[in-house]
Design a protein around this motif. Structure first.
Motif, short mmCIF file in Angstrom:
data_model
loop_
_atom_site.label_atom_id
_atom_site.label_comp_id
_atom_site.label_asym_id
_atom_site.label_seq_id
_atom_site.Cartn_x
_atom_site.Cartn_y
_atom_site.Cartn_z
N PHE A 46 48.06 44.14 48.06
CA PHE A 46 46.86 44.47 48.84
C PHE A 46 47.31 44.86 50.24
CE2 PHE A 46 44.19 43.05 45.53
CZ PHE A 46 44.76 41.90 45.00
N VAL A 67 42.71 33.07 45.50
CA VAL A 67 41.43 33.56 46.01
C VAL A 67 41.70 34.03 47.42
CG1 VAL A 67 39.10 32.95 46.70
CG2 VAL A 67 40.07 31.97 44.63
N GLN A 69 40.27 35.54 50.83
CA GLN A 69 39.03 35.68 51.59
C GLN A 69 39.33 36.31 52.93
OE1 GLN A 69 36.78 32.09 52.00
NE2 GLN A 69 35.23 33.07 53.26
N LYS A 73 34.43 39.11 52.82
CA LYS A 73 34.91 39.72 51.58
C LYS A 73 35.81 38.71 50.85
CE LYS A 73 37.00 44.14 50.31
NZ LYS A 73 37.76 45.28 50.83
N ARG A 75 38.05 38.03 47.26
CA ARG A 75 38.61 38.51 45.99
C ARG A 75 39.04 37.28 45.21
NH1 ARG A 75 41.68 42.38 49.09
NH2 ARG A 75 40.70 44.42 48.94
N ASP A 76 38.33 37.03 44.11
CA ASP A 76 38.62 35.83 43.32
C ASP A 76 39.52 36.22 42.15
OD1 ASP A 76 36.52 33.05 42.21
OD2 ASP A 76 38.66 33.44 41.98
N LEU A 77 40.81 35.93 42.30
CA LEU A 77 41.77 36.26 41.25
C LEU A 77 42.31 34.98 40.60
CD1 LEU A 77 43.68 38.95 43.36
CD2 LEU A 77 41.95 39.38 41.63
N SER A 81 38.04 31.38 37.72
CA SER A 81 36.94 32.36 37.70
C SER A 81 36.98 33.19 36.43
CB SER A 81 37.01 33.25 38.93
OG SER A 81 38.03 34.19 38.79
N SER B 160 45.32 42.98 38.55
CA SER B 160 44.24 43.36 39.48
C SER B 160 44.67 44.55 40.32
CB SER B 160 43.85 42.19 40.37
OG SER B 160 44.96 41.70 41.05
N SER B 161 45.97 44.63 40.65
CA SER B 161 46.39 45.80 41.43
C SER B 161 46.31 47.05 40.56
CB SER B 161 47.80 45.60 41.97
OG SER B 161 48.76 45.66 40.95
N LEU B 164 42.78 48.14 40.56
CA LEU B 164 42.42 48.75 41.85
C LEU B 164 42.91 50.19 41.88
CD1 LEU B 164 43.13 45.94 44.48
CD2 LEU B 164 40.99 47.18 44.18
#
Lengths: 94, 167
Positions: A46, A67, A69, A73, A75-77, A81, B160-161, B164
């Protein structure tokens, strides 16, 4: 209700400053203590997290994953979850 | 005549006496008496006539009464018959309505039972699912070592990447 324009301006500036501070701060919750390499790989996954102040929190209930934060915003990874969304899908289907 | 014991003078006197008596009787007694008898006879006839008239009237009245009674009885029977028919009809209608209502109630009850069954089933399913996942979570918490957690975290981040990049 008429507000003092000066007060309005100051308030606006304060809120913008607070928002910026929040944007610059990133909270990463994980199920275990992340190593430096892992944190680095997260920032690589990211790129918008690069240069931000990272606050690490350990939360056993996540089971695995992270997670992230940033301000409002989230993002729950986390594995938790994903299990919960699976549970929801099963409830919807069956 | 004297040898027979008949006195002529006495006989003549008796005859005259009788004649006088007859004349007096006829003149002064017979006529009023007969008149009286006639009157009485007439009265008797009239009484008889009135009696007959009254009897006739009574018979007629009785006959009328009988006729009226018969008519009233007949009407009453008619009314009773009609009322019975109406009652029978009402009874059938009420029975049909009651049966219909029973059917509706049965139907509603069955529907209610079905709905409740479905609700119970959904509730049970939800609880079982929740419990299952709770057990799985707890089991994973016990079973997952730090290495496994790292590997899973890495896999999640890679996935997840990828998502994205695709989006």
């Amino acid at each position: 209700m008429k507000i003092n324009p000066r007060l309005k301006e100051d308030l606006k500036k304060y809120l913008l400053r607070k928002q910026e501070e929040e944007q610059n701060k990133v909270m990463i919750r994980s199920a275990y203590k992340l190593s430096e390499e892992e944190l680095k790989s997260i920032t690589e996954f990211f790129p918008e997290l690069k240069g931000k102040e990272i606050v690490e929190v350990t939360d056993d209930s996540l089971l695995a994953g992270v997670v992230i934060q940033q301000g409002s915003k989230v993002r729950d990874l986390s594995l938790k979850s994903q299990l919960m969304s699976l549970e929801q899908r099963i409830n919807e289907i069956a | 005549m004297e040898g027979l014991g008949i006195d002529l003078k006495l006989l003549i006197a008796q005859i005259i006496n009788f004649g006088l008596f007859f004349y007096v009787f006829k003149r002064f007694l017979a006529k009023p008496f007969v008149h009286y008898i006639d009157e009485e006879k007439q009265k008797e006839l009239e009484r008889e006539k009135s009696f007959q008239k009254a009897k006739k009237l009574e018979e007629e009245a009785l006959k009328k009464e009988q006729e009226a009674l018969t008519k009233v009885r007949k009407e009453a029977q008619e009314i009773i018959k009609e009322a019975k028919q109406i009652a029978e009809k009402l009874k059938e209608e009420v029975l049909a309505q009651a049966q219909e209502e029973v059917r509706e109630i049965k139907k509603k009850a069955q529907k209610q039972v079905e709905l409740e069954k479905e609700a119970v089933y959904a509730d049970a399913k939800e609880k079982i699912t929740k419990l299952s996942f709770f057990i799985v979570q707890n089991a994973l918490r016990e079973v997952l070592s730090d290495d496994l957690k790292k590997k899973i975290t890495e896999r999640i981040l890679k996935n997840s990447s990828k998502q994205l990049k695709l989006s």
